[in-house]
Scaffold this motif. Structure first.
Motif, short mmCIF file in Angstrom:
data_model
loop_
_atom_site.label_atom_id
_atom_site.label_comp_id
_atom_site.label_asym_id
_atom_site.label_seq_id
_atom_site.Cartn_x
_atom_site.Cartn_y
_atom_site.Cartn_z
N VAL A 1 0.72 -1.16 -0.18
CA VAL A 1 -0.06 -0.13 0.02
C VAL A 1 1.04 1.32 0.02
N PRO B 1 3.58 2.70 -1.39
CA PRO B 1 4.21 3.28 -2.48
C PRO B 1 2.91 3.77 -3.28
N LEU B 2 1.55 3.15 -3.04
CA LEU B 2 0.53 3.54 -3.71
C LEU B 2 -0.03 4.86 -3.04
N ILE C 1 1.76 7.55 -2.16
CA ILE C 1 2.37 8.47 -2.27
C ILE C 1 1.84 9.71 -2.90
N PRO C 2 0.95 9.48 -4.01
CA PRO C 2 0.28 10.70 -4.50
C PRO C 2 -0.48 11.28 -3.48
N VAL D 1 1.35 13.57 -1.13
CA VAL D 1 1.50 15.06 -1.80
C VAL D 1 0.21 15.72 -1.80
N VAL E 1 -0.78 16.60 2.01
CA VAL E 1 0.21 17.92 2.66
C VAL E 1 -0.08 18.87 1.91
N GLY E 2 -0.20 18.94 0.32
CA GLY E 2 -0.32 20.05 -0.25
C GLY E 2 -1.61 20.92 0.16
N ARG F 1 -5.73 23.10 -5.91
CA ARG F 1 -5.11 22.18 -6.94
C ARG F 1 -4.82 20.75 -6.45
N TYR F 2 -4.51 20.81 -5.14
CA TYR F 2 -4.03 19.30 -4.76
C TYR F 2 -5.51 18.66 -4.27
N LEU G 1 -6.01 16.77 -7.64
CA LEU G 1 -5.18 15.55 -7.64
C LEU G 1 -5.66 14.41 -6.67
N LEU H 1 -8.76 13.22 -8.56
CA LEU H 1 -8.25 12.47 -9.71
C LEU H 1 -7.91 11.09 -9.49
N VAL I 1 10.05 5.46 -6.33
CA VAL I 1 8.72 5.14 -6.04
C VAL I 1 8.45 3.95 -6.73
N LEU J 1 -0.02 3.95 -11.63
CA LEU J 1 0.61 4.80 -10.71
C LEU J 1 1.57 5.49 -11.42
N ALA K 1 1.83 13.82 -9.27
CA ALA K 1 1.90 14.17 -7.83
C ALA K 1 3.09 14.79 -7.36
N PHE L 1 6.00 22.79 -2.83
CA PHE L 1 6.34 22.94 -1.36
C PHE L 1 7.45 22.31 -0.91
#
Lengths: 212, 224
Positions: A164, A166-167, A169-170, A173, A176-177, A186-187, A190, A193, B118, B153, B160, B167
Motif C-alpha cells: 500500500v 508506494p501507492l 505517495i500521490p 502529496v 500535505v499540499g 489544486r491538490y 489531484l 483524480l 517510487v 501509478l 503528484a 512545496f
C-alpha cells in the motif's frame, strides 16, 4: 438496485461486527492518539506547523494501514469469503462494502484525532479537511483491494504496508499540499483524480483477486 | 524460437558496443556539463527501457485477465523482472549523474529520479506479493492486478511529484543543456536501440529458462 442493497448489507454486516466485538476502531483511535503524542516528542521546539502537517499525514496513513490489516480478518474465519464469493451477487459489491466499512472506521477515528491534532499542534482549514476526506476515500479503495490480496498470502501483516505505501505517495502529496499550500484546491483536484482512477481500477479488478 | 537467441544476443552486444563507442568518442562534448553529460546516452535509454518493460508487463497482465491464458503470467512476470533490473540501473546511473553535475549522490529535485524510486519500491513489493502467494491461477491474477496498478501509478505519481515540487523543492534543476545536435541525437538513438534490444534478449532468455524449468518439473513429476 439489488447491487446497492448488497453493498448496504455487506457494510452493515461489518459495522455490526465492529459494534459487537470492538476489535478495530478502539485500536485505531488509541494508535492515532499515541502517534500524535509521539510526534510531540519527535518534533523539536520551533519546527513549525509545516512539519506537524507532514507528520499528521504519516499518522493518517499508518492508522489506515492498521484498520486495513484487520479488514478481512472476519472473512478469513469459517470460510466466510468463500461464501460471499459464491453468493449470487456481483463480486465487486464485496469490495465496495468493505471499502465503505473501512472508510467509516477511518473517518470515525479522525473525528477524534483531528480535533486532537488542532489542540496539540496546528489549526486545520476547510481545504485541509476536504483533503483528509478525499485521501481517506482513496486509501480505503486501494487498501481494501490490497488487503484482500495480502490476506491470501503467507505473510499477510508484513505484506500489506509494502503493497500500500508506494501507492499512497500521490495521496500524501495531495494531502500535505492541501494543508500547507496557499493554492490548496489544486491538490484537491489531484486527490479527486486519484480517487476516481484507482476506485474504478479496484472496483473492476476485485473479482480477479478473490476467485479461485 | 530459442535458436535465434544467440544471434540476437550477439547483435545486441555489438549494438551496445557501437552505442558506447559513439557516446564516448564520436558525440561532441557538452558545452555546459562536459564529460559527465555522456552518461545521458546510457541513463535515458535505460530509463525508457524500464518504462517499456513495465508497460509490457502490464499489457501481458491485461491479456491474462482478459483471455485467461496462463502463459501470459510468466511473460508478465519476466517483463516486470527486467523492468525492475533496468529501474535499479536507472537509479544507479542517475545517482552517478547527480554526483557529477550537482555534486550530490541523491537529489529530490529531479522528478524522474524520484518517480523511479517510487516505482522501484512498488515493483519490489510486486515480487514480495508474488512469492508469498501459493502458485496457481489466483496468484497469476493477483500479480496481474498489481502490475496493472503499476502502470496507472506511473502518470499519477508523476503528476503528484511535479505538484510536490511547489512545496518541497521550489527551485527546479534544469538539466536541459543546449539543443541536441544531429550527432548527439543519432548517438542517443543508437544507444536506445541497443538497450531496448538488450532488454528484449534478456527477456527472451529468462522466459526460455523459466519455461524449460517448468517443463522439466512437469516431466519429473510424470516420471515419478
Amino acid at each position: 438496485m439489488t447491487y446497492l442493497a448488497d453493498v448496504a448489507a455487506l457494510t452493515h454486516k461489518d459495522l455490526r461486527i465492529e459494534l459487537r466485538a470492538r476489535d478495530t476502531l478502539p485500536a485505531m483511535l488509541l494508535f492515532v492518539l499515541s502517534t500524535l503524542v509521539v510526534f510531540h516528542f519527535a518534533l523539536p521546539e520551533g519546527t513549525g506547523d509545516a512539519a506537524a502537517y507532514g507528520l499528521l499525514w504519516v499518522a493518517i496513513v499508518f492508522t489506515a494501514l492498521l484498520g486495513l490489516s484487520r479488514a478481512w480478518v472476519p472473512e478469513q474465519e469459517h470460510g466466510v469469503l468463500d461464501g460471499l464469493v459464491l453468493a449470487p451477487s456481483d463480486r465487486s459489491a464485496i469490495w465496495l462494502g468493505k471499502t465503505l466499512a473501512t472508510l467509516a472506521f477511518l473517518v470515525a477515528s479522525q473525528v477524534i484525532a483531528l480535533p486532537a491534532f488542532v489542540l496539540f499542534f496546528a489549526p486545520l482549514d476547510l481545504v485541509a479537511l476536504a483533503g483528509v476526506l478525499l485521501a481517506d476515500i482513496g486509501i480505503c479503495a486501494v487498501g481494501s483491494l490490497m488487503a484482500a490480496m495480502a490476506a491470501a498470502s503467507r505473510s499477510r501483516e508484513v505484506l500489506l504496508p509494502l503493497l500500500v505505501l508506494p501507492l499512497t505517495i500521490p495521496l500524501m502529496v495531495g494531502g500535505v499540499g492541501a494543508a500547507i499550500s496557499p493554492e490548496g484546491e489544486r491538490y484537491l483536484l489531484l486527490l479527486a483524480l486519484y480517487d476516481g482512477v484507482f476506485s474504478v481500477l479496484s472496483w473492476a479488478s476485485f473479482e480477479y483477486v478473490v476467485t479461485e | 524460437m530459442i535458436r535465434s537467441l544467440p544471434g540476437l544476443a550477439a547483435f545486441a552486444a555489438g549494438l551496445m558496443g557501437l552505442g558506447i563507442f559513439l557516446a564516448l568518442i564520436v558525440a561532441p562534448e557538452d558545452a555546459d556539463q562536459g564529460i559527465s553529460q555522456r552518461v545521458f546516452y546510457i541513463h535515458v535509454p535505460i530509463a525508457l527501457t524500464a518504462y517499456f518493460c513495465f508497460g509490457l508487463g502490464a499489457w501481458k497482465a491485461l491479456l491474462l485477465l482478459w483471455r485467461g491464458d496462463e502463459r501470459y503470467d510468466l511473460e508478465s512476470y519476466v517483463a516486470i523482472h527486467q523492468g525492475t533490473i533496468f529501474g535499479a540501473l536507472t537509479l544507479i546511473t542517475g545517482s552517478i549523474w547527480a554526483r557529477a553535475s550537482w555534486d550530490v549522490w541523491w537529489t529530490w529535485g529531479s522528478n524522474q529520479l524520484v518517480l523511479f524510486l517510487v516505482l522501484f519500491l512498488f515493483y519490489c513489493a510486486y515480487f514480495m506479493l508474488r512469492f508469498s502467494l501459493e502458485e496457481g491461477p489466483r496468484r497469476a491474477r493477483s500479480s496481474a492486478v498489481y502490475a496493472l496498478f503499476g502502470v496507472v501509478l506511473i502518470p499519477v505519481s508523476f503528476l503528484a511529484i511535479r505538484l510536490a515540487e511547489d512545496f518541497i523543492h521550489p527551485t527546479v534543476f534544469t538539466r536541459e543543456g543546449p539543443q541536441m545536435t544531429g550527432t548527439m541525437f543519432a548517438t542517443f538513438c543508437v544507444s536506445w536501440a541497443a538497450v531496448t534490444l538488450l532488454a528484449y534478449v534478456l527477456y527472451r532468455v529468462e522466459l526460455a529458462g523459466k519455461r524449460l524449468d517448468a517443463d522439466l518439473r512437469e516431466l519429473r513429476e510424470v516420471l515419478q
